[in-house]
Design a protein around this motif. Structure first.
Motif, short mmCIF file in Angstrom:
data_model
loop_
_atom_site.label_atom_id
_atom_site.label_comp_id
_atom_site.label_asym_id
_atom_site.label_seq_id
_atom_site.Cartn_x
_atom_site.Cartn_y
_atom_site.Cartn_z
N THR A 37 20.79 -15.02 -23.01
CA THR A 37 19.82 -15.56 -22.05
C THR A 37 20.39 -15.49 -20.63
OG1 THR A 37 19.02 -17.07 -23.75
CG2 THR A 37 18.46 -17.63 -21.48
N ILE A 38 21.64 -15.88 -20.49
CA ILE A 38 22.30 -15.86 -19.18
C ILE A 38 22.34 -14.44 -18.62
CG2 ILE A 38 24.63 -16.06 -18.13
CD1 ILE A 38 24.95 -18.67 -19.81
N THR A 39 22.66 -13.48 -19.48
CA THR A 39 22.75 -12.08 -19.06
C THR A 39 21.38 -11.57 -18.60
OG1 THR A 39 24.55 -11.72 -20.62
CG2 THR A 39 23.39 -9.75 -19.85
N LYS A 40 20.36 -11.89 -19.38
CA LYS A 40 18.99 -11.47 -19.03
C LYS A 40 18.57 -12.07 -17.68
CE LYS A 40 15.36 -13.62 -20.47
NZ LYS A 40 14.43 -14.39 -21.27
N TYR A 41 18.77 -13.37 -17.52
CA TYR A 41 18.39 -14.02 -16.25
C TYR A 41 19.22 -13.46 -15.09
CZ TYR A 41 15.59 -17.74 -18.47
OH TYR A 41 14.64 -18.46 -19.15
N ALA A 42 20.51 -13.24 -15.31
CA ALA A 42 21.38 -12.80 -14.21
C ALA A 42 20.92 -11.45 -13.65
CB ALA A 42 22.83 -12.73 -14.68
N PHE A 43 20.59 -10.51 -14.53
CA PHE A 43 20.12 -9.20 -14.04
C PHE A 43 18.74 -9.32 -13.38
CE2 PHE A 43 23.30 -7.22 -17.03
CZ PHE A 43 24.03 -6.58 -16.05
N GLN A 44 17.89 -10.21 -13.93
CA GLN A 44 16.58 -10.41 -13.30
C GLN A 44 16.75 -11.03 -11.91
OE1 GLN A 44 13.76 -13.02 -15.33
NE2 GLN A 44 12.34 -12.89 -13.58
N ILE A 45 17.62 -12.04 -11.83
CA ILE A 45 17.88 -12.69 -10.54
C ILE A 45 18.37 -11.65 -9.53
CG2 ILE A 45 19.44 -14.34 -9.38
CD1 ILE A 45 19.20 -16.03 -12.06
#
Ligand code: ADP
Ligand code: UDP
Length: 236
Positions: A152-160
């Motif tokens: 989840t963190i990885t997905k959000y980080a790239f989206q951010i």
């Protein structure tokens, strides 16, 4: 919304954190104190707290609109914001678009070299150890986060990263790299801490002038002016 500031829970290098009468809510108070190199270099950047508070809140509200959950609740003053009280995941999540800082030094890649793809790395958030670089296997082995949380963190980080790149590009700033932190709020992973010139490298797109904390770290001068320039460009 009732919100009474109670006792100080924590004083960090850049912010103070206070309890409130709502157990789910904290108040963060942004200071002008600046540190670098794991606290070895200390100083003051006049007006920084105001810029970082306002910028974080504007950025977090923008990210919420794009579907990224954040700790933002309410701006209370020019330095104080109510946020959801999270259990911080002890990982500093660093995304890079352009080589700089420790990446350039470690890998011998000239600062300013555009990376072919954005990168993600983790540091173990532990001041005594100097926030060492770790990978997701270490994070799992040490029980710092679950695989699901890391995903989840990885997905959000790239989206951010995509949202921030576009946001800063509108005001002619290039997002070189940045550090973010996440927390657990009632079982959900949300973005916490801050997004500011303390935690992002931002360069003017044309001149490549540094508009971030590297001016302090590297004694480049014009530190306060750089923070004010970011504030002015973002129109916040
Ligand atoms: P540091 O602890 O690195 O010196 P700061 O001065 O920025 O950093 O202190 C703020 C502290 O509050 C950090 O440890 C950060 O992880 C933590 N924090 C940020 N947002 C939240 C939140 N929503 N809930 C709980 N803790 C938070
Ligand atoms: N960063 C941060 N806090 C840290 C370490 C890094 O906010 O404790 C940010 C830093 O501002 C930069 C990015 O993370 O935008 C990458 O930093 P780097 O690993 O290059 O380390 P540095 O050169 O700052 O030591």
């Amino acid at each position: 919304m009732k919100m009474k500031k109670l006792e100080q829970l924590y004083e960090g290098k850049a912010k103070k954190v206070f309890l409130t009468d709502d157990p789910d809510v904290l108040i963060v108070d942004y200071k002008d104190d600046a540190t670098a190199f794991n606290g070895l270099k200390k100083g003051t950047i006049s007006g920084k707290g105001v810029v970082n508070n306002r910028m974080t809140n504007v950025v977090f509200q923008m990210l919420e609109k794009k579907g990224v959950p954040t700790h933002y609740v309410k701006e209370l003053s020019d330095r104080e914001t109510a946020v959801k009280k999270v259990e911080i995941v002890p990982l500093e999540v660093i995304i890079r678009n352009v080589a700089a800082g420790s990446f350039s030094k470690k890998l011998g890649v000239e600062e300013g070299t555009k990376l072919l793809t954005p990168t993600l790395e983790f540091s173990y958030k532990n001041d005594e150890l100097g926030d060492p670089f770790i990978n997701s296997y270490y994070a799992l082995a040490l029980g710092l986060a679950t695989q699901e949380e890391i995903d989840t963190i990885t997905k959000y980080a790239f989206q951010i990263n995509e949202e921030l790149k576009a946001y800063f590009a509108q005001v002619n700033m290039e997002l070189i790299d940045f550090k973010i932190e996440f927390g657990r709020f009632h079982g959900q992973i949300i973005l916490a801490d801050e997004v500011s010139p303390d935690t992002c490298r931002l360069w003017d797109m044309d001149t490549h002038e540094k508009l971030d904390k590297d001016r302090f770290r590297r004694d480049l001068g014009g530190v306060e002016d750089a923070y004010q320039e970011v504030f002015k460009r973002l129109g916040i």
